[in-house]
Design a protein around this motif. Structure first.
Motif, PDB file in Angstrom:
ATOM      1  N   ASP A 126      45.747  49.745  49.658  1.00 34.64           N
ATOM      2  CA  ASP A 126      46.828  50.696  49.384  1.00 34.64           C
ATOM      3  C   ASP A 126      47.848  50.702  50.520  1.00 34.64           C
ATOM      4  O   ASP A 126      49.056  50.737  50.298  1.00 34.64           O
ATOM      5  N   VAL A 127      47.364  50.613  51.756  1.00 29.43           N
ATOM      6  CA  VAL A 127      48.271  50.590  52.907  1.00 29.43           C
ATOM      7  C   VAL A 127      49.089  49.305  52.904  1.00 29.43           C
ATOM      8  O   VAL A 127      50.303  49.312  53.118  1.00 29.43           O
ATOM      9  N   ALA A 128      48.403  48.187  52.647  1.00 30.23           N
ATOM     10  CA  ALA A 128      49.095  46.898  52.621  1.00 30.23           C
ATOM     11  C   ALA A 128      50.198  46.912  51.573  1.00 30.23           C
ATOM     12  O   ALA A 128      51.328  46.488  51.824  1.00 30.23           O
ATOM     13  N   GLU A 129      49.866  47.424  50.407  1.00 28.75           N
ATOM     14  CA  GLU A 129      50.855  47.505  49.340  1.00 28.75           C
ATOM     15  C   GLU A 129      52.075  48.306  49.782  1.00 28.75           C
ATOM     16  O   GLU A 129      53.212  47.905  49.567  1.00 28.75           O
ATOM     17  N   GLY A 130      51.798  49.435  50.416  1.00 32.09           N
ATOM     18  CA  GLY A 130      52.875  50.284  50.910  1.00 32.09           C
ATOM     19  C   GLY A 130      53.787  49.543  51.877  1.00 32.09           C
ATOM     20  O   GLY A 130      54.974  49.829  51.977  1.00 32.09           O
ATOM     21  N   LYS A 131      53.201  48.602  52.608  1.00 34.24           N
ATOM     22  CA  LYS A 131      54.002  47.837  53.557  1.00 34.24           C
ATOM     23  C   LYS A 131      54.653  46.627  52.903  1.00 34.24           C
ATOM     24  O   LYS A 131      55.265  45.795  53.572  1.00 34.24           O
ATOM     25  N   GLY A 132      54.434  46.466  51.627  1.00 34.24           N
ATOM     26  CA  GLY A 132      55.024  45.342  50.924  1.00 34.24           C
ATOM     27  C   GLY A 132      54.274  44.035  51.145  1.00 34.24           C
ATOM     28  O   GLY A 132      54.846  42.950  51.053  1.00 34.24           O
ATOM     29  N   ILE A 133      52.972  44.109  51.447  1.00 34.11           N
ATOM     30  CA  ILE A 133      52.194  42.890  51.647  1.00 34.11           C
ATOM     31  C   ILE A 133      51.386  42.603  50.388  1.00 34.11           C
ATOM     32  O   ILE A 133      50.681  43.476  49.888  1.00 34.11           O
ATOM     33  N   LYS A 134      51.530  41.395  49.880  1.00 30.86           N
ATOM     34  CA  LYS A 134      50.756  41.014  48.700  1.00 30.86           C
ATOM     35  C   LYS A 134      49.705  39.998  49.116  1.00 30.86           C
ATOM     36  O   LYS A 134      50.015  39.028  49.794  1.00 30.86           O
ATOM     37  N   ILE A 135      48.472  40.218  48.696  1.00 30.58           N
ATOM     38  CA  ILE A 135      47.398  39.328  49.105  1.00 30.58           C
ATOM     39  C   ILE A 135      46.720  38.737  47.884  1.00 30.58           C
ATOM     40  O   ILE A 135      46.493  39.429  46.892  1.00 30.58           O
ATOM     41  N   ASN A 136      46.397  37.465  47.988  1.00 35.20           N
ATOM     42  CA  ASN A 136      45.683  36.804  46.912  1.00 35.20           C
ATOM     43  C   ASN A 136      44.241  36.558  47.354  1.00 35.20           C
ATOM     44  O   ASN A 136      43.956  35.593  48.057  1.00 35.20           O
ATOM     45  N   PRO A 137      43.334  37.420  46.941  1.00 29.65           N
ATOM     46  CA  PRO A 137      41.953  37.320  47.418  1.00 29.65           C
ATOM     47  C   PRO A 137      41.300  35.996  47.025  1.00 29.65           C
ATOM     48  O   PRO A 137      40.522  35.431  47.808  1.00 29.65           O
ATOM     49  N   ASP A 138      41.621  35.486  45.837  1.00 24.38           N
ATOM     50  CA  ASP A 138      40.981  34.247  45.392  1.00 24.38           C
ATOM     51  C   ASP A 138      41.323  33.077  46.288  1.00 24.38           C
ATOM     52  O   ASP A 138      40.484  32.229  46.591  1.00 24.38           O
ATOM     53  N   LEU A 139      42.580  33.061  46.736  1.00 25.59           N
ATOM     54  CA  LEU A 139      43.011  31.971  47.603  1.00 25.59           C
ATOM     55  C   LEU A 139      42.268  32.031  48.944  1.00 25.59           C
ATOM     56  O   LEU A 139      41.802  31.014  49.466  1.00 25.59           O
ATOM     57  N   ILE A 140      42.139  33.224  49.493  1.00 25.62           N
ATOM     58  CA  ILE A 140      41.401  33.371  50.758  1.00 25.62           C
ATOM     59  C   ILE A 140      39.962  32.948  50.547  1.00 25.62           C
ATOM     60  O   ILE A 140      39.372  32.229  51.354  1.00 25.62           O
ATOM     61  N   SER A 141      39.407  33.367  49.430  1.00 24.89           N
ATOM     62  CA  SER A 141      38.019  33.049  49.145  1.00 24.89           C
ATOM     63  C   SER A 141      37.800  31.545  49.077  1.00 24.89           C
ATOM     64  O   SER A 141      36.878  31.009  49.692  1.00 24.89           O
ATOM     65  N   SER A 142      38.685  30.858  48.386  1.00 26.84           N
ATOM     66  CA  SER A 142      38.433  29.418  48.248  1.00 26.84           C
ATOM     67  C   SER A 142      38.695  28.683  49.558  1.00 26.84           C
ATOM     68  O   SER A 142      37.992  27.731  49.878  1.00 26.84           O
ATOM     69  N   SER A 143      39.657  29.139  50.354  1.00 27.46           N
ATOM     70  CA  SER A 143      39.871  28.363  51.582  1.00 27.46           C
ATOM     71  C   SER A 143      38.853  28.707  52.677  1.00 27.46           C
ATOM     72  O   SER A 143      38.506  27.866  53.488  1.00 27.46           O
ATOM     73  N   LEU A 144      38.349  29.934  52.701  1.00 31.98           N
ATOM     74  CA  LEU A 144      37.315  30.229  53.699  1.00 31.98           C
ATOM     75  C   LEU A 144      35.921  29.857  53.189  1.00 31.98           C
ATOM     76  O   LEU A 144      34.983  29.710  53.958  1.00 31.98           O
ATOM     77  N   GLY A 145      35.803  29.786  51.890  1.00 34.11           N
ATOM     78  CA  GLY A 145      34.497  29.443  51.332  1.00 34.11           C
ATOM     79  C   GLY A 145      33.529  30.603  51.306  1.00 34.11           C
ATOM     80  O   GLY A 145      32.310  30.408  51.332  1.00 34.11           O
ATOM     81  N   ILE A 146      34.024  31.815  51.286  1.00 30.06           N
ATOM     82  CA  ILE A 146      33.135  32.972  51.144  1.00 30.06           C
ATOM     83  C   ILE A 146      33.716  33.925  50.097  1.00 30.06           C
ATOM     84  O   ILE A 146      34.916  33.904  49.853  1.00 30.06           O
ATOM     85  N   PRO A 147      32.857  34.747  49.484  1.00 31.99           N
ATOM     86  CA  PRO A 147      33.359  35.705  48.494  1.00 31.99           C
ATOM     87  C   PRO A 147      34.267  36.741  49.146  1.00 31.99           C
ATOM     88  O   PRO A 147      34.032  37.138  50.285  1.00 31.99           O
TER      89      PRO A 147
END
Ligand code: GTP
Ligand code: MG
Length: 714
Positions: A126-147
């Motif tokens: 919610d805080v990130a959204e308020g700051k205008g930050i968009k995150i793609n969890p799937d992308l982080i997951s696949s590049s780090l290799g963890i859920p």
């Protein structure tokens, strides 16, 4: 589905919401607040997910596994399985602040190196959204290799989502080290692992790489989990490993950091996008003012002044109500029960003792309410920031501010919070001066004396002389703490100065449920804990003050040989009885010692009982004065104090000088067994608590002496 019970550890940078998640999972109430370094101990709880009971461990926040401070070390030891020989956790939830991804992932990548199953929890979406930050969890997951799971811990349904992820988590062991140490770093790590770590620790294989990296960047070991038979060899091995890196053209202190940041950058550069609004955030705008060089300290002082004035005046109507309740209740019991010992014991002992203290509940509640608001909004961290320069000058540290401020509530959590101070000397000085901060247990004594003896004249429109005296006592505590720190800085050789780095969290609306629950909790603790001691002491005291039964000699006896020289015809039988009781005799015995401070034997009895806990003083005075009171009359303790007359001199017992001397004594003396116990525990020796008791109490005696002698001769 995971059918086996797991032990799940919550790690992450400070102030990312670990304890909030812990509380949501376990239903427990770990303390949370909006500034880094709240949790300084491990806390264990349980949660049921899909019918399976899992263990959950909340850990202190850490920026990296290369720990510097006691609280971070607890997290590290838990993760490498050297915390009291407990097993390595089965699953680690790395909690990160989504609005601050890069820095947070540093720790995450270190934890991944431990070879324990890791799940990344992107919290504060919610805080990130308020700051205008968009995150793609799937992308982080696949590049780090963890859920990866993205949640906001404030939201109940998202906590359920987290539970679902835990339940479906694949627990097969991950491969170690996803980033690539270069050749020389690898060689150095192998050397340390084989020649030192394997031989001298029981750190499990999969955590050894991380320990090796830690030793390389630290260049030394200073810790408990080594068997130190061959310290010289250990140091030599670390040195050799560092040389390998230097020969390869690297810097041992930075090698790991650089490679790791490269790895994180590659993995996440695409995953988080900032919308192109570069407007200054609300937090920054407020901070331009609140952390300003000049305005900052002024605001800080005003905040405190407002807080203490409010505690003093807002609580008054509630206190009057409670007072009435106890006086009427006492009368009712006195008139309902048959006359006799039980009646006396209940009315004069228990009800009077308890009533004397419960009356301060409203002030205690307001105090904690304000403190929790300061903590919840994030102002606490600003206070630390604003005061850092000053703190360093007087021998403390920016990090001392939050523990010292917590001392307004109670010295014990304050002393625990000093674990966030890196340097041992800074930490010990902070501990040694912390009990000068006016804790909530002093509040009843201050409030009673002020209400009885300081006029309620209005000053500057909104403040009263009483409120300002009250504030002045808090300032007095702070000044004494600073003074003591300056002196101690001279006594203890200056250690290495560590710079003050504390993140300023974004301002938040405090979580009101947390504020109210915690305030209520503290009120409950005050009533039950203080209540227990006070009821016990009141009963004993009632007995000591009521026996042996002595008949007051008749006036006609005045010519007989048994004439009692201290007998005064204006005295009532109750007060005669009290003076000749065990407690009275004892009080009389110590009177010569405290007389120069302006205290009579009744105050003396209160001083003795208050060494158990300060607030007991008020209950004691109430019990003593109730016993002394003639049957049938009943007035509040405040009135009794004002009207008390010394039978020998015929003058009032309390003058303003006495009241001030007494407040000073309570401001400075070390009258708290629990503080002594916690200092013993935190410093691991009797030396510090003993020194603390002696110097504080001596200082109290001397200061009260001076204050009374000056005050009474004006
Ligand atoms: N807006 C928002 N605030 C949150 C969220 N999670 C936690 N908070 C707030 O963030 C602050 C820090 O929470 P804590 O749970 O104390 O953080 P912690 O990680 O345990 O902190 P340390 O113990 O100091 O390491 C508190 O004010 C929480 O109310 C969230 O998802 N959204
Ligand atoms: Mg916490």
């Amino acid at each position: 589905m995971n059918k086996e019970p797991l032990s799940i550890a919550l790690v992450g940078n400070p102030n990312t919401g670990k304890s909030t998640i812990f509380n949501a999972l376990t239903g427990l109430r770990q303390k949370i607040a909006n500034y880094p370094g709240i949790t300084v101990e491990r806390k264990v709880g349980t949660t049921i997910i899909g019918g399976v009971l899992h263990k959950v461990i909340d850990l202190p926040g850490a920026y990296s596994l290369n720990y510097k401070k006691l609280d971070e070390r607890i997290a590290y030891e838990t993760l490498i399985g050297s915390y009291e020989h407990e097993e390595v956790p089965d699953l680690v939830l790395v909690v990160v602040d989504s609005s601050n991804l890069d820095r947070n992932l540093y720790l995450a990548s270190q934890v991944m190196d431990l070879g324990i199953p890791v799940m990344l929890v992107l919290n504060m979406t919610d805080v990130a959204e308020g700051k205008g930050i968009k995150i793609n969890p799937d992308l982080i997951s696949s590049s780090l290799g963890i859920p990866v799971v993205a949640i906001s811990a404030k939201n109940k349904t998202e906590i359920e989502k987290l539970k679902g992820e835990i339940s479906n988590f694949d627990l097969s062991k991950p491969e170690a080290l996803k980033w690539n140490p270069d050749d020389s770093l690898k060689e150095a790590m192998d050397l340390l692992i084989n020649d030192w770590i394997k031989l001298h620790t029981d750190i499990p294989d999969r955590a050894q790489a991380i320990e090796a990296l830690r030793l390389i960047s630290e260049g030394d070991f200073k810790d408990a989990f080594y068997t130190f038979e061959d310290e010289g060899k250990g140091r030599a091995t670390i040195r050799k490993a560092q040389q390998i890196i230097e020969q390869g053209g690297g810097n041992p202190m930075a090698a790991e950091v650089l490679l790791r940041y490269n790895f994180i950058g590659e993995s996440t550069s695409e995953a988080a996008t900032h919308s192109a609004q570069s407007e200054v955030s609300i937090t920054d705008r407020i901070d331009a003012f609140v952390t300003h060089k000049v305005a900052g300290p002024v605001i800080f002082t005003l905040v405190l002044l407002f807080m203490f004035q409010a505690i003093f005046s807002w609580a008054t109507p509630f206190m009057d109500m409670i007072d009435l309740l106890f006086v009427e209740g006492g009368n009712w019991v006195a008139n309902t029960l048959p006359d006799g010992m039980l009646n006396d014991l209940l009315v004069d002992g228990v009800i009077a003792g308890l009533g004397g203290v419960v009356i301060f509940l409203p002030q205690i509640l307001f105090l904690f309410f304000f403190i929790y608001i300061l903590e919840g909004t994030g102002y606490m961290a600003r206070a630390a920031f604003v005061m850092d320069g000053f703190m360093t000058k007087v021998g403390l540290h920016g990090r001392s501010v939050v523990p010292l401020m917590s001392g307004f509530a109670c010295a014990i959590p304050g002393i625990m919070a000093t674990r966030t101070i890196e340097n041992w000397r800074d930490r010990i000085i902070t501990i040694m001066v912390l009990p000068f901060m006016a804790c909530s247990a002093r509040l009843p004594v201050y409030a009673l004396m002020i209400a009885a003896f300081i006029p309620s004249t209005t000053v500057l429109g909104i403040f009263t002389l009483q409120g300002i005296t009250f504030f002045g006592l808090y300032i007095f505590g702070i000044v004494m703490a600073v003074f003591a720190a300056v002196v101690m800085k001279r006594i203890f050789p200056t250690g290495q100065q560590t710079p003050f780095i504390m993140e300023l969290p974004a301002y938040k609306m405090p979580k009101w449920s947390v504020v109210f629950q915690n305030t209520a909790e503290r009120g409950k603790v005050f009533i039950t804990e203080a209540g227990k001691i006070i009821v016990a002491i009141s009963i004993v005291l009632w007995f000591l003050a009521s026996f042996p039964k002595t008949e007051m000699p008749q006036v006609v006896q005045s010519e007989s040989t048994e004439y009692d020289s201290s007998f005064d015809i204006t005295e009532n039988p109750e007060s005669y009885q009290l003076r000749h009781s065990f407690a009275g005799r004892f009080g009389k015995m110590i009177e010569p010692v405290i007389e120069p401070l302006g205290f009579d034997w009744k105050i003396g009895i209160g001083l003795i009982t208050s060494f158990a806990a300060r607030e007991v003083m008020v209950g004691t005075l109430n019990t003593i004065y109730s016993i002394e009171e003639e049957d049938g009359e009943s007035s509040t303790l405040k009135e009794k104090l004002i009207n008390d007359v010394n039978p020998e001199t015929g003058k009032p017992v309390y003058s303003i000088a006495t009241a001030i001397s007494l407040m000073i004594f309570f401001a400075l003396a070390m009258q708290c067994m629990s503080t002594i116990a916690i200092v013993k525990r935190e410093t691991n020796s009797w030396k510090w608590p003993t020194a603390m008791f002696v110097y504080m109490t001596a200082l109290a005696y001397i200061s009260s002496f001076i204050a009374f002698q000056i005050g009474s001769n004006l």
